[in-house]
Design a protein around this motif. Structure first.
Motif, PDB file in Angstrom:
ATOM      1  N   ASN A  97      17.540   1.816   4.306  1.00  0.00           N
ATOM      2  CA  ASN A  97      17.978   1.773   5.700  1.00  0.00           C
ATOM      3  C   ASN A  97      19.465   2.015   5.881  1.00  0.00           C
ATOM      4  O   ASN A  97      20.020   1.761   6.951  1.00  0.00           O
TER       5      ASN A  97
ATOM      6  N   ASN B 266      21.766   0.477   4.112  1.00  0.00           N
ATOM      7  CA  ASN B 266      22.481  -0.677   3.560  1.00  0.00           C
ATOM      8  C   ASN B 266      21.835  -1.244   2.305  1.00  0.00           C
ATOM      9  O   ASN B 266      22.536  -1.697   1.399  1.00  0.00           O
ATOM     10  N   GLU B 267      20.522  -1.227   2.260  1.00  0.00           N
ATOM     11  CA  GLU B 267      19.836  -1.824   1.131  1.00  0.00           C
ATOM     12  C   GLU B 267      18.498  -1.141   0.899  1.00  0.00           C
ATOM     13  O   GLU B 267      17.957  -0.449   1.769  1.00  0.00           O
TER      14      GLU B 267
ATOM     15  N   ARG C 298      16.248 -11.015  -1.022  1.00  0.00           N
ATOM     16  CA  ARG C 298      15.232 -11.800  -0.321  1.00  0.00           C
ATOM     17  C   ARG C 298      13.915 -11.063  -0.439  1.00  0.00           C
ATOM     18  O   ARG C 298      13.878  -9.899  -0.861  1.00  0.00           O
TER      19      ARG C 298
ATOM     20  N   ASN D 280      15.134  -3.137  13.536  1.00  0.00           N
ATOM     21  CA  ASN D 280      15.356  -4.379  12.786  1.00  0.00           C
ATOM     22  C   ASN D 280      14.146  -4.802  11.969  1.00  0.00           C
ATOM     23  O   ASN D 280      14.179  -5.833  11.295  1.00  0.00           O
ATOM     24  N   ASN D 281      13.099  -4.014  12.030  1.00  0.00           N
ATOM     25  CA  ASN D 281      11.859  -4.368  11.351  1.00  0.00           C
ATOM     26  C   ASN D 281      11.572  -3.431  10.188  1.00  0.00           C
ATOM     27  O   ASN D 281      12.155  -2.348  10.073  1.00  0.00           O
TER      28      ASN D 281
ATOM     29  N   ASN E 257      10.220  -8.743  10.353  1.00  0.00           N
ATOM     30  CA  ASN E 257      11.655  -8.701  10.580  1.00  0.00           C
ATOM     31  C   ASN E 257      12.340  -8.521   9.238  1.00  0.00           C
ATOM     32  O   ASN E 257      12.181  -9.352   8.334  1.00  0.00           O
ATOM     33  N   SER E 258      13.105  -7.452   9.099  1.00  0.00           N
ATOM     34  CA  SER E 258      13.679  -7.149   7.794  1.00  0.00           C
ATOM     35  C   SER E 258      14.794  -8.113   7.400  1.00  0.00           C
ATOM     36  O   SER E 258      15.100  -8.242   6.209  1.00  0.00           O
ATOM     37  N   ALA E 259      15.399  -8.791   8.344  1.00  0.00           N
ATOM     38  CA  ALA E 259      16.471  -9.733   8.024  1.00  0.00           C
ATOM     39  C   ALA E 259      15.929 -11.108   7.655  1.00  0.00           C
ATOM     40  O   ALA E 259      16.290 -11.687   6.627  1.00  0.00           O
ATOM     41  N   SER E 260      15.019 -11.629   8.467  1.00  0.00           N
ATOM     42  CA  SER E 260      14.500 -12.978   8.231  1.00  0.00           C
ATOM     43  C   SER E 260      13.231 -12.985   7.392  1.00  0.00           C
ATOM     44  O   SER E 260      12.878 -14.008   6.798  1.00  0.00           O
TER      45      SER E 260
END
Length: 399
Positions: A254, A256-257, A278, A299-300, A314-317
Motif C-alpha cells: 500500500n 508503506n508496508e 501485526r 483504509n481496509n 481494517n488494515s490498521a486495527s
C-alpha cells in the motif's frame, strides 16, 4: 484520486482459461542454455488467431441476486449498464504446444499499452507460458509475443521498467540449474517482444512460488506451503531478506508496508525487514493450492475467502468490517466451484472473481461497500486485474 470515469468506460478482455496454483535461497543464477527450457512462438498466425472477437459486445450487469434476469425498463427493453457500461472486447485462448495442451491463465499485469499474462498447467506437470498482449487499440487487442516454459509453472507476473518478473514452480529434480522448487525470473521485454537471451533466475524454498510484486527497488516473492516471503534486489535478484510462513498465497503493498496472505493463519503486515508488525487471524476456505489474492482498498484490506466471498478488514486495527457475499448461485454449479478466488481494486470500485459465481462489481461510498451486480460473462471467473480503462478476467468452463 481519480473519479469513477476510468472504470465507467471500460473494456474487458477475457482470457479463456482457469486459474489454479499447483501445489529461502541465497543463490541467483542465469541459465547457460535458456533455449533448453524455453520455446519462442514464431508462428505469427498462431498469435493472431489466439484472439477471438466472436462474443464481443456490450455487457449487462445483473442486479438480481439470481443473475437470471436482465434489468428492464417500463418499455420492456433491457436497460443500459448505467454508471458502469462495460464492453467485452475479445477473448484470448490459452497457449498450446506439444506436451503443453492444458495451460491455464494464472495472473495478469497491466502497464501502459500492454498486458502481460502468465500461465501454468493444472496437475503434476511443470509447463507454463507468457503472453504479451498489445492493448494500445482498445478495440483490437493483439498477442505480440509468446514464450513457452517446458519445465516450469508460472503462477504470477509483474512488470517494471522494461522487464517482466514471473514467479512459479520448477521440477528441480529435472533441472541442472534449479536449487529449489520455487523460482522467480527476470525477463527483458520491449515493444511487446520478449527477449529470452539473458534471463536471471532466483530460487527459494517452498512448494511453489505463488505471487510476485515489485516494491521500489525490490522484488517480493511468496512461495506457498512451507515457503518464504523473500525480498530480492531488482537489479540482480540477489536475496536481501526472507521470512518463513506456513502457506503463502499472495502479497500486497500500500505504499508503506507489505501484507501477505497465509492460508494457515490469515493476513500478516510486515515492515521493510519482514518483521510481523501485526496480524489478522482468519479461518476461512482458502482451499488447497488454490488462487487467493488480497488488495488494499483505502483504509481496509480485502481478502479472497473462498465460499465466504471477500472479507473486509481494517488494515490498521485488524478489526473485521464485513463480508462481501458472492451475489450469484447458478443452478448448474457445484458448491465448491462458487468461491472468491481473486479481488482487484480500481479507485473506489472493487471486482471479485467468484469462480462459477461470475465476476461481480461493487463500489465504495464513504465507509460502505455496495454490490452493484454481476457482469454478464460465461464460464468460471477465477482471476481479475484492473487498471485505468481495462479489466482482464480469466475464465474457464464451469459446472
Amino acid at each position: 484520486m481519480k473519479s469513477n470515469l476510468s472504470i465507467r468506460k471500460s473494456w474487458l478482455l477475457a482470457i479463456s482459461a482457469v486459474v489454479f496454483i499447483t501445489s529461502c535461497s541465497d543463490e541467483t543464477t542465469v541459465f547457460e542454455n535458456p533455449e533448453d527450457n524455453l520455446i519462442n512462438e514464431t508462428d505469427q498466425s498462431k498469435l493472431l488467431n489466439s484472439v477471438s472477437f466472436d462474443e464481443a459486445g456490450v455487457l449487462d450487469i445483473y442486479e438480481d441476486p439470481s443473475a437470471s434476469a436482465k434489468r428492464y425498463n417500463t418499455t420492456g427493453k433491457a436497460e443500459p449498464a448505467g454508471d458502469y457500461p462495460l464492453t467485452l472486447v475479445a477473448q484470448i485462448d490459452p497457449p498450446t504446444f506439444t506436451n503443453g495442451e492444458n495451460l491455464a491463465a494464472t495472473h495478469v499485469a497491466l502497464d501502459g499499452d500492454y498486458g502481460y499474462v502468465s500461465y501454468n498447467t493444472v496437475g503434476q506437470d511443470y509447463v507454463g507460458a507468457i503472453d504479451v498482449v498489445d492493448i494500445s487499440d482498445p478495440n483490437n487487442p493483439r498477442v505480440t509475443s509468446r514464450v513457452y516454459y517446458t519445465n516450469a509453472d508460472l503462477n504470477s507476473i509483474a512488470y517494471d521498467n522494461g522487464y517482466i518478473y514471473v514467479a512459479g514452480g520448477v521440477d528441480s529434480e529435472q533441472s541442472v540449474t534449479a536449487t529449489a522448487n520455487s523460482l522467480v525470473a527476470k525477463i527483458a521485454v520491449s515493444g511487446g517482444r520478449i527477449n529470452t537471451s539473458n534471463i536471471s533466475y532466483g530460487f527459494q524454498e517452498g512448494f511453489n512460488a505463488t505471487d510476485v510484486r515489485i516494491v521500489n527497488n525490490d522484488v517480493v516473492v511468496t512461495s506457498g506451503q512451507d515457503g518464504f516471503v523473500v525480498i530480492y534486489d531488482k537489479n540482480d535478484l540477489s536475496v536481501k531478506n526472507e521470512a518463513a510462513f506456513s502457506d503463502l498465497r499472495s502479497v500486497a503493498y500500500n505504499g508503506n508496508e507489505l501484507a501477505v496472505l497465509d492460508a494457515a493463519e490469515g493476513v500478516s503486515f510486515l515492515d521493510t525487514n519482514l518483521n510481523t508488525v501485526r496480524s489478522i487471524g482468519i479461518q476461512s476456505d482458502f482451499g488447497i493450492d488454490a488462487k487467493r489474492t488480497l488488495d488494499f482498498l483505502g483504509n481496509n484490506i480485502i481478502v479472497s475467502e473462498g465460499t465466504k466471498g471477500a472479507g473486509v478488514y481494517n488494515s490498521a486495527s485488524g478489526s473485521f468490517v464485513e463480508y462481501l457475499p458472492i451475489l450469484t448461485n447458478p443452478d448448474n454449479a457445484e458448491p465448491g466451484e462458487i468461491v472468491t478466488n481473486g479481488v482487484a481494486v480500481n479507485d473506489d470500485v472493487l471486482l471479485m472473481a467468484n469462480g462459477a459465481g461470475g465476476l461481480s462489481l461493487s463500489e465504495t461510498k464513504a465507509d460502505n461497500t455496495v454490490g452493484v451486480g454481476v457482469i454478464e460473462l460465461s464460464g468460471s471467473i477465477n482471476y481479475v486485474a484492473s487498471k485505468d480503462d481495462y479489466i482482464f478476467a480469466a475464465s474457464g468452463k464451469s459446472g
